[in-house]
Design a protein around this motif. Sequence first.
Motif, PDB file in Angstrom:
ATOM      1  N   PRO A  83       0.753  -1.173  -0.037  1.00  0.00           N
ATOM      2  CA  PRO A  83      -0.151   0.005  -0.017  1.00  0.00           C
ATOM      3  C   PRO A  83       0.968   1.346  -0.030  1.00  0.00           C
ATOM      4  CG  PRO A  83      -0.007  -1.012   2.242  1.00  0.00           C
ATOM      5  CD  PRO A  83       1.101  -2.049   1.386  1.00  0.00           C
ATOM      6  N   ALA A  84       0.235   2.278  -0.603  1.00  0.00           N
ATOM      7  CA  ALA A  84       0.884   3.673  -0.390  1.00  0.00           C
ATOM      8  C   ALA A  84       0.989   4.190   0.921  1.00  0.00           C
ATOM      9  CB  ALA A  84       0.142   4.604  -1.161  1.00  0.00           C
ATOM     10  N   LYS A  85       1.794   4.992   1.244  1.00  0.00           N
ATOM     11  CA  LYS A  85       1.841   5.826   2.511  1.00  0.00           C
ATOM     12  C   LYS A  85       0.982   7.073   2.375  1.00  0.00           C
ATOM     13  CE  LYS A  85       4.629   7.073   6.190  1.00  0.00           C
ATOM     14  NZ  LYS A  85       6.173   7.286   6.664  1.00  0.00           N
ATOM     15  N   GLY A  86      -0.033   7.351   3.299  1.00  0.00           N
ATOM     16  CA  GLY A  86      -0.493   8.556   3.187  1.00  0.00           C
ATOM     17  C   GLY A  86      -1.719   8.366   1.983  1.00  0.00           C
ATOM     18  N   GLU A  87      -1.923   9.572   1.275  1.00  0.00           N
ATOM     19  CA  GLU A  87      -2.926   9.637   0.427  1.00  0.00           C
ATOM     20  C   GLU A  87      -2.388   8.908  -0.915  1.00  0.00           C
ATOM     21  OE1 GLU A  87      -5.600  12.582  -2.562  1.00  0.00           O
ATOM     22  OE2 GLU A  87      -4.564  13.402  -0.580  1.00  0.00           O
ATOM     23  N   LYS A  88      -3.177   8.064  -1.824  1.00  0.00           N
ATOM     24  CA  LYS A  88      -2.484   7.292  -3.031  1.00  0.00           C
ATOM     25  C   LYS A  88      -2.119   8.363  -4.009  1.00  0.00           C
ATOM     26  CE  LYS A  88      -4.699   4.018  -5.337  1.00  0.00           C
ATOM     27  NZ  LYS A  88      -5.357   2.783  -5.377  1.00  0.00           N
ATOM     28  N   ILE A  89      -1.360   8.423  -4.569  1.00  0.00           N
ATOM     29  CA  ILE A  89      -1.061   9.378  -5.811  1.00  0.00           C
ATOM     30  C   ILE A  89      -1.528   8.446  -7.111  1.00  0.00           C
ATOM     31  CG2 ILE A  89       0.591  10.611  -7.306  1.00  0.00           C
ATOM     32  CD1 ILE A  89       2.334  11.182  -4.621  1.00  0.00           C
ATOM     33  N   ALA A  90      -0.965   7.140  -7.083  1.00  0.00           N
ATOM     34  CA  ALA A  90      -1.382   6.516  -8.453  1.00  0.00           C
ATOM     35  C   ALA A  90      -0.992   4.985  -7.858  1.00  0.00           C
ATOM     36  CB  ALA A  90      -0.391   6.896  -9.594  1.00  0.00           C
ATOM     37  N   ARG A  91      -1.616   3.995  -8.750  1.00  0.00           N
ATOM     38  CA  ARG A  91      -1.334   2.467  -8.588  1.00  0.00           C
ATOM     39  C   ARG A  91      -0.155   2.472  -9.519  1.00  0.00           C
ATOM     40  NH1 ARG A  91      -3.549  -2.517  -6.962  1.00  0.00           N
ATOM     41  NH2 ARG A  91      -3.683  -4.057  -8.728  1.00  0.00           N
ATOM     42  N   VAL A  92       1.058   1.727  -9.353  1.00  0.00           N
ATOM     43  CA  VAL A  92       2.233   1.407 -10.160  1.00  0.00           C
ATOM     44  C   VAL A  92       2.362   0.038 -10.153  1.00  0.00           C
ATOM     45  CG1 VAL A  92       2.843   4.056  -9.986  1.00  0.00           C
ATOM     46  CG2 VAL A  92       3.983   2.230  -8.625  1.00  0.00           C
ATOM     47  N   ALA A  93       3.027  -0.380 -10.868  1.00  0.00           N
ATOM     48  CA  ALA A  93       3.746  -1.657 -11.123  1.00  0.00           C
ATOM     49  C   ALA A  93       5.012  -1.681 -11.058  1.00  0.00           C
ATOM     50  CB  ALA A  93       3.192  -2.736 -12.382  1.00  0.00           C
ATOM     51  N   LEU A  94       5.856  -2.646 -10.294  1.00  0.00           N
ATOM     52  CA  LEU A  94       7.208  -2.804 -10.146  1.00  0.00           C
ATOM     53  C   LEU A  94       7.690  -3.900 -11.285  1.00  0.00           C
ATOM     54  CD1 LEU A  94      10.182  -2.256  -8.890  1.00  0.00           C
ATOM     55  CD2 LEU A  94       9.713  -4.313  -7.678  1.00  0.00           C
ATOM     56  N   PHE A  95       8.497  -3.370 -12.010  1.00  0.00           N
ATOM     57  CA  PHE A  95       9.290  -4.435 -12.757  1.00  0.00           C
ATOM     58  C   PHE A  95      10.272  -5.036 -12.169  1.00  0.00           C
ATOM     59  CE2 PHE A  95      12.064  -6.453 -15.825  1.00  0.00           C
ATOM     60  CZ  PHE A  95      11.210  -7.099 -16.782  1.00  0.00           C
TER      61      PHE A  95
END
Lengths: 461, 471
Positions: A200-212
């Motif tokens: 999860p994001a810490k604080g308000e989520k800016i975007a959902r991203v994927a890790l390569f």
Amino acid sequence: MANANAPAAIQKKPAIEHTNPMAKTLLAKLDYDQLTNCMRCGFCLPACPTFRETGLEPESPRGRIALMKAVADGLMDPDQAFQDQMNHCLGCRACEPACPADVKYGQLIEQARDAIEDHAEHSAPIRGVRKLMFKGVFPHRNRLKWLGRSLALYQKSGLRAIARGAGIMKLFPKHLREMEQILPDASGKGVVERLGAVYPAKGEKIARVALFRGCIMDVMFADTNVNTVKLLSEAGFEVVIPETQVCCGALHAHSGEMDQARDLARVNVKAFRDAGIEYIVSNAGGCGALLVEYDHLLHGDPEYRELGEWFAPRVVDVSKLLVEKGRIPDFAEPAAAAASEPVTITYQDSCHLRNVMKSSTAPRELMNQVSGAHFCEMKDSDRCCGSAGIYNVTQPEMAGQILEHKMEHANATNARYLLTSNPGCLLQMKHGIEKHGAKDRMEAMHIVDYLYERIGEKDGR
Amino acid sequence: MLDAAITQRLRQIVGDRNFKDDRQSLVAHSYDGTPMLQSLPDGVIYPESTEQVSEIMKVLAEHRIPVVSRGSGSNLCGGTVPVQGGIVMVMHRMNRIVEVDMENLTATVQTGIITAEFTAHIESLGLFYPPDPSSMKISTIGGNIAECSGGLRGLKYGTTKDYVIGLEAVLASGEIVRTGGKLMKDVAGYDLTKLLVGSEGTLAIITEATLKLVPPPKSKKTMLAMYKDLYGAARTVSRIIEAKIIPATLEFMDNPTIRVVDDFANLGLPRDMEAILLIEQDGDPEAVERDIERIRAICEAEQADRIDVAENREQAEKLLTARRSAFTALARLRPTTILEDATVPRSRIADMVLRINEIARKYDVSIATFGHAGDGNLHPTATTDARDLEEVHRVEQAFEEIFEAAIELGGTITGEHGVGLVKAPFLEWKVGSAGIGLMKGIKQAFDPNNLLNPGKIFAKETRKRVVINRG
């Protein structure tokens, strides 16, 4: 303008009947338009590491393109010297930003190697190793994990000490022995095993991203992958790690195994397509540079073309995403407070991050934000370190020469930390510090590890 | 193919590693920066000293083998293509700065040094070497001397010839000569220094040069002026000079160039402008301010549509982007880019640009023009495709007519690229048959066996002049 009707007369490739089978393949695989686009102005020469080391025209991008064109045009045979010359290129692509005509040199050199590889007569052991690594290991997650566990066992069980003590390592060439020494501790536990597939994001989520996560990266540098996810989370991103992703295929593409690279690309675009993400984050310049070119790689595949075009523009390097979209945490250098003077850090560009992903300012911006650290630009930091994928293994002499010059510049900065953005460069820098550098005073680190460890207050997870 | 006994002697002089006759070395020295030219040499040699050059030359003279001496091979006139085979002599290893003399303000260098590396060193010492050909990042001082390279600063500071005051060169016989010296005055006999500058490797192999240095300007200011009327821009150029202001830079781009540059760099340039002038002045800060204000007034009087004066270095860099992108932007349009350098008296620039546009229309080819307006040196640049023979033929016809037009306006076929192979058929148009005769006499005196860069400057036959149809 006036030329709308002109190009009809242009023949795309010369109508030459080659008697040499490799020449025939080269003519078929090389993009003849790109060969023609090189106007031989020579602006690429000062950017090319092998030209700078040797001063020889065939060792320059202009020279290599002229050789490719000469083979395609039937002016010379693709003899052993030609093949060696194609493999002598680092593939750093520093020539591309220097080129006024925007010649796609990286594609040409890969096409040339691909054609050469089609006819290659490797000795049985080399053939075996190539097949084992390119087909047997890199593409297979489980085998990599197994390899990682074995390597970890080798390193931790005392087997390494035994091997070194018994002189077994002496059976290997010197440069490989040196590389073995600086290999980081491998791990059989990758980023997903440690953090789960969604973080999860810490604080308000800016975007959902994927890790390569990469293949070698997740075995040899799993800590860096973990830190990347946590750093992204600190900056406000939710991170998913699609589990069906595989090796990017860069090492295959650079070594002339284009079909295998394309197979891997097909698996990857499918793996990320349904993850519901805005960006695909890379922390390895070498992988990222191929990922951003998946559109080109899959261009000729009607079924996957669109997926490639969806994928490529979403790929972004971790530094750039942090700078452009993230909430950058406060970074502080702990050693500075104790020493009451700033700690000097410097940076070695990853060629593919700089020249292909076009990201050179973002890492520097981040380094400049670390309080208590002084960023000192190293001379020729934009020049290849000689690592270049597996170049330092295949071309040890030239790689060694380049590294020696690189370390002169690194030492001149007096930096405590030498940071970089790609695992290959990181290993090469560690190797360089061992060999030519100030072993006790300088440490090479991935920029993500350096930054994550310098976040003041973070969530303890 | 060279006789094995000869290559053996050459190897003995320079060492095995520094003579090459393998296929890839021959292919990689069969071209230069000029489009559509290729011819294989028989060998490539890399000397490291004047003595080696002399020894090599003696062997080559004995066996009547041609030699093309070159730096990086970035010239645009086919000047270093080995059209008659023989040896290509690459000067890169002779790249030492022999001395910078702070008392006489001169530098002595071996000619294989890269121009930009030389100027960086000179500037680090607080001095200034003004010639700045666009290729300076890769070109060598030797190449600049051979072609008498110009650059953006030609108007105020002159070109390479104005800074070369002494030379060391190896003659076709292998003898070594020294000309000039650290002397601002020297009239001892014919001025061989100036004769060798711009001789394109046809008279001697230049191995060392003594160059004049000057103090750098203290400050610099940059401005851009845009015009809807080409003549307004041209009159601005003339009136600036008339007002006795010599700007450091006075560059020009025509409408086709503006459009291409804007497409490439997204600078938001007004696309209906017929001309843009990029103007820079350098010198003492007060004088620079004063000149820039006077130039601004002249631009306004000549109906410039928009004038941007940079307030700081950052803004200046932005204004410079348009002109700096011109070549790159044009080079990306089509596979083949042919960049010429027809030059006219600066008062005739507008006439010349209009003639170029007219000629491009007549032959249905794309030609954009930019260049050094202050010294009348224009770069009409054709974008085409070498594989389209029919279109290339039309481009060649267009350039013939452009050369003709330049001469008619009191100009020349080449301002800074040299004659080489490409403009040899047109040289007589400029210098006349008596001029050609005289030049051939000079060549004969220096190089009786025609070994030094043969096939350049003098064509087998002069192109018939076209009768211009002004229909």
